[in-house]
Design a protein around this motif. Structure first.
Motif, PDB file in Angstrom:
ATOM      1  N   ALA A  11      85.636  35.019  57.917  1.00 56.10           N
ATOM      2  CA  ALA A  11      84.699  36.063  58.321  1.00 56.10           C
ATOM      3  C   ALA A  11      83.289  35.511  58.455  1.00 56.10           C
ATOM      4  N   VAL A  12      82.575  36.067  59.415  1.00 60.18           N
ATOM      5  CA  VAL A  12      81.159  35.746  59.642  1.00 60.18           C
ATOM      6  C   VAL A  12      80.384  37.049  59.625  1.00 60.18           C
ATOM      7  N   ILE A  13      79.280  37.075  58.889  1.00 56.25           N
ATOM      8  CA  ILE A  13      78.482  38.298  58.779  1.00 56.25           C
ATOM      9  C   ILE A  13      77.055  38.018  59.217  1.00 56.25           C
ATOM     10  N   GLN A  14      76.598  38.755  60.210  1.00 52.48           N
ATOM     11  CA  GLN A  14      75.198  38.663  60.616  1.00 52.48           C
ATOM     12  C   GLN A  14      74.410  39.693  59.818  1.00 52.48           C
ATOM     13  N   GLY A  15      73.545  39.225  58.948  1.00 52.92           N
ATOM     14  CA  GLY A  15      72.771  40.113  58.098  1.00 52.92           C
ATOM     15  C   GLY A  15      73.201  39.997  56.656  1.00 52.92           C
ATOM     16  N   PHE A  16      72.228  39.963  55.751  1.00 52.91           N
ATOM     17  CA  PHE A  16      72.555  39.880  54.320  1.00 52.91           C
ATOM     18  C   PHE A  16      71.709  40.881  53.539  1.00 52.91           C
ATOM     19  N   GLY A  17      71.452  42.031  54.189  1.00 55.03           N
ATOM     20  CA  GLY A  17      70.730  43.099  53.510  1.00 55.03           C
ATOM     21  C   GLY A  17      71.709  44.024  52.817  1.00 55.03           C
ATOM     22  N   THR A  23      79.199  44.160  52.869  1.00 54.59           N
ATOM     23  CA  THR A  23      80.285  43.828  53.787  1.00 54.59           C
ATOM     24  C   THR A  23      80.909  42.499  53.385  1.00 54.59           C
ATOM     25  N   ALA A  24      80.053  41.522  53.110  1.00 54.99           N
ATOM     26  CA  ALA A  24      80.539  40.210  52.679  1.00 54.99           C
ATOM     27  C   ALA A  24      81.315  40.330  51.374  1.00 54.99           C
ATOM     28  N   SER A  51      79.963  30.709  48.637  1.00 51.32           N
ATOM     29  CA  SER A  51      80.049  31.439  47.368  1.00 51.32           C
ATOM     30  C   SER A  51      79.019  32.565  47.371  1.00 51.32           C
ATOM     31  N   LEU A  52      79.500  33.809  47.268  1.00 51.65           N
ATOM     32  CA  LEU A  52      78.567  34.933  47.259  1.00 51.65           C
ATOM     33  C   LEU A  52      77.726  34.949  46.002  1.00 51.65           C
ATOM     34  N   ASP A  53      78.300  34.523  44.890  1.00 48.45           N
ATOM     35  CA  ASP A  53      77.520  34.448  43.647  1.00 48.45           C
ATOM     36  C   ASP A  53      76.356  33.479  43.816  1.00 48.45           C
ATOM     37  N   ALA A  54      76.634  32.343  44.435  1.00 49.81           N
ATOM     38  CA  ALA A  54      75.573  31.354  44.668  1.00 49.81           C
ATOM     39  C   ALA A  54      74.529  31.883  45.638  1.00 49.81           C
ATOM     40  N   LEU A  55      74.967  32.608  46.666  1.00 53.75           N
ATOM     41  CA  LEU A  55      74.030  33.180  47.640  1.00 53.75           C
ATOM     42  C   LEU A  55      73.128  34.214  46.976  1.00 53.75           C
ATOM     43  N   HIS A  56      73.705  35.089  46.159  1.00 54.15           N
ATOM     44  CA  HIS A  56      72.905  36.114  45.477  1.00 54.15           C
ATOM     45  C   HIS A  56      71.918  35.476  44.504  1.00 54.15           C
ATOM     46  N   LEU A  65      67.518  33.276  52.601  1.00 53.78           N
ATOM     47  CA  LEU A  65      68.604  32.302  52.586  1.00 53.78           C
ATOM     48  C   LEU A  65      68.169  30.905  53.027  1.00 53.78           C
ATOM     49  N   GLU A  66      67.052  30.803  53.687  1.00 55.46           N
ATOM     50  CA  GLU A  66      66.598  29.504  54.189  1.00 55.46           C
ATOM     51  C   GLU A  66      66.494  28.493  53.053  1.00 55.46           C
ATOM     52  N   GLY A  67      67.097  27.323  53.275  1.00 56.22           N
ATOM     53  CA  GLY A  67      67.064  26.274  52.270  1.00 56.22           C
ATOM     54  C   GLY A  67      68.264  26.261  51.342  1.00 56.22           C
ATOM     55  N   PHE A  68      69.177  27.212  51.502  1.00 55.94           N
ATOM     56  CA  PHE A  68      70.376  27.245  50.661  1.00 55.94           C
ATOM     57  C   PHE A  68      71.110  25.916  50.801  1.00 55.94           C
TER      58      PHE A  68
END
Length: 213
Positions: A11-17, A23-24, A51-56, A65-68
């Motif tokens: 899956a690909v999700i545009q937006g992380f609000g 959704t992710a 990893s969503l935990d890592a992203l959060h 998210l820039e620099g992740f």
């Protein structure tokens, strides 16, 4: 309906609000692998999964998210054109147009934003055999739960989170099935079927209530 097993899907999700992040999470909870995601600062791609935990945790510290570190940065255009099973648009309108519709490589396009696909692009996606879950269905959860809040407020009810989720699931799945049946019976695309279904239900309700004799 389309035989897609989410447990083995990408899956690909545009937006992380608010829409994109949940959704992710919901997709990941089913077993889907999140290989691409974006926010206003950048797009991220990792074919092994994000990893969503890592992203959060990264968002909590850096706000964007820039620099992740655990993914490759990509542009918004590249993100939309990634080869995936599910592409969820949860950011802006007019993201899939006649310019890029032919390069979209998902099996299912789910609209969490309002109007992310133009009508001209719709025709191209339908010709390519991509199943489109239109915004009128795909992002109806929020306004449905707002209705639940109104019901609880007017009747002094307090529903548990589980009750709310079950009621929401029942309503959305029923709406999806009715829309799908109309699309198949009348040979319509899902967006047109959803609009007709919605207008028809409002018309029937008003006639039954006697507001417009």
């Amino acid at each position: 309906h389309i035989g897609l097993d989410l447990t083995t899907s990408t899956a690909v999700i545009q937006g992380f609000g608010n829409v994109g992040s949940y959704t992710a999470q919901f997709l990941a909870d089913t077993g889907a692998k999140i290989i691409g995601i974006s926010d206003v600062s950048t797009g991220l791609y990792n074919p092994e999964g994000l990893s969503l935990d890592a992203l959060h945790a990264y968002i909590a510290k850096n706000r964007v998210l820039e620099g992740f570190p655990d993914a490759s940065p990509i542009s918004n255009e590249e993100l939309l054109e990634l080869d995936c099973d599910v592409l969820a648009l949860a950011a802006l309108q007019n993201q899939i147009t006649v310019e890029n519709a032919d390069r979209i490589k998902c099996k299912m396009l789910a609209e969490g934003a309002n109007g992310p696909t133009t009508l001209e692009a719709d025709e191209i996606l339908n010709e390519k055999g991509i199943f489109v879950l239109p915004d009128i269905l795909g992002n109806a959860g929020g306004v449905t739960v707002s209705y639940f809040e109104w019901v609880q407020g007017t009747q002094n009810l307090t529903w548990t989170l589980n009750e709310i989720n079950e009621r929401l699931k029942s309503i959305l799945l029923d709406a999806f099935q009715r829309t799908l049946n109309r699309a198949q019976t009348e040979k319509l695309d899902m967006r047109t079927a959803a609009l007709i279904e919605g207008v028809s239900r409002v018309t029937e309700a008003k006639l039954l209530r006697g507001l417009f004799p």
